[in-house]
Design an enzyme around this catalytic site. Sequence first.
Site: not given
Ligand SMILES: Cc1ncc(C[n+]2csc(CCOP(=O)(O)OP(=O)(O)O)c2C)c(N)n1
Length: 586
Positions: A68, A130-131, A180, A497
């Site tokens: 979803e 439920f749900q 529902k 990042m």
């Molecule tokens: C759902 C979610 N979980 C955690 C984060 C924290 N976060 C921001 S950037 C990042 C790393 C992203 O890694 P990748 O997808 O390999 O991209 P890159 O930075 O290596 O280009 C994380 C874990 C986030 N933004 N969103």
Amino acid sequence: MSSQTLTVDPVPRSLVQQRPRGAEILIQALVHEGVESIFGYPGGAVLHIYDELWRARDRITHYLVRHEQGAVHMAEGYARASGRVGVALVTSGPGATNALTGIANAYMDSTPIVVITGQVPTRLIGTDAFQEVDTVGITRSCVKHNYLVRDVRDLAPIVHEAFYLARRGRPGPVVIDIPKDVSASQTSYSRLKNITFPCIETSLPPDPSVVQTAATAILKAERPVLYVGGGIVNSGAAHALRVLAEQLKLPVAPTLMGLGGFPSAHSLCLNMLGMHGTYAANMAVAESDLLIAIGVRFDDRVTGKLATFAPNAKVIHIDIDPANVGKNRAPDISLIADARGAIEALHAEILMRESETLQSLKTRERWWTTIRAWQREQPLRFTGSRNQIKPQSVVRSLHRLTNGNALIVTDVGQHQMWAAQFYPFSRARQWITSGGLGAMGFGIPAAIGAQLARRDQLVVAIVGDGGFQMTNQELIVAMQYDLPVKVLIMNNGYLGMVRQWQEMFYERTYSEVDLSVSPDFVKLAEAYGALGIRATKPEELEDVLAKGLSHHGVAVMDVVVSKEENVFPIVPAGGNSRDMIVGIRN
Ligand SMILES: Cc1ncc(C[n+]2csc(CCOP(=O)(O)OP(=O)(O)O)c2C)c(N)n1
């Protein structure tokens, strides 16, 4: 607060005579709203709705997602690429909770979507059935509005009101929670009357006296900067903005969400400002004496430490949403208005002031001399390599091979910032990203929704190897419905990042960011029936990109890039432009 009257099409007589059930009324109302596509996933609480949807399949196409979250991100991508309202449909409980990330994302990025959630029958609400989850309660803080429909007679008016609210003023998500029994019960349906409801967003033209005051401030300013955001794109103000900027040679600094709202390659464009913005954009804002902020919200990723953001600047804040104005920085002049209308009014006012305009253009010369020096001193740059593919060069090659025309969708992370920095955008709605929420997993489903909205465009999702693993299951949706998105994985083997922050601010303690154990993305693409190809050396890059981009179907390009590249410039969180680190590492 003003009152708005909304006129909606009456329900056809045939339905009145047949005493339709709620599900049929819902579909009919969606058809009246012009809905042609719904992204969704069925379940017990929405069985009546799916039953009717099947009967209406010649009018509305349903896209069966695989999670979803994907449905809502697809609805967002569809909305952002087309300017129309995207629609998602999910069941109660886990369907609704899985949709929550997308709903919050749409809220943060002002994206118009309507999310229909099933709910347990009204007699069971509050019994931990439920749900059952309290969808209205859970989504309250991240929707523009939400409804729990308790009476089938309210259903059609609510649907029309929901679409109206989603797209009107500052756009956003609206949730309709339908028990529902409401979708099952029948009603004798009389013609819909006009709906009147209070409305806090103004649709009035911009206040002329404020326009005059703002025009005076702009004409008098010595170091003005246009700080522009997603509101420019949402209100269709890109052309008006260009006319105004050119009229007074105003420097333009778009936010991450504002990219495409002003052509990146235009000589007046300083490119992105903020945490990973350009040196020139951030310095110009820091030294500015007037910020003309349009369709922006002074987000902390732009301002850093608010107290020292643009310390010498007066602020004109133009926004359609009064709640946005003064929320983070008190403006000197505020104009609550649609961005396009406000910019056009400013332009018209300035046109009448010829001598002041000439004077203003003269003072601008000195400001541009300073700005050009900053641009020369610290352009965006990176160090090339003979044996490793540099992520920035991937974006440059992508730009060249797509003639700068691709619709770029990104996930969240370093690759997102490199795409923002190194792919010059030439038009609004050419750039779709998760800005406010920064939701990893956004890229692939949003690209699929965008591709559906713009079948005429080449849609490229740039994702990291982390984000790819969050929502790649939706690739099968692209296959099933022949939506030929191209996915470019910037594969650095890390949650890049986060790794960069650990390197720079946590003494290189790489805690839980290693993604070297990952599936073979080429084989995974092939398992979906897509083209999967890989580049590991610089000399392979352009061939792989060219092959993937020209493939007729879905393609996944796994580009193995240098592992420990950092995004520069960076303004550390809570800092200001003077703390900007521009350094490049070899
Ligand atoms: C759902 C979610 N979980 C955690 C984060 C924290 N976060 C921001 S950037 C990042 C790393 C992203 O890694 P990748 O997808 O390999 O991209 P890159 O930075 O290596 O280009 C994380 C874990 C986030 N933004 N969103």
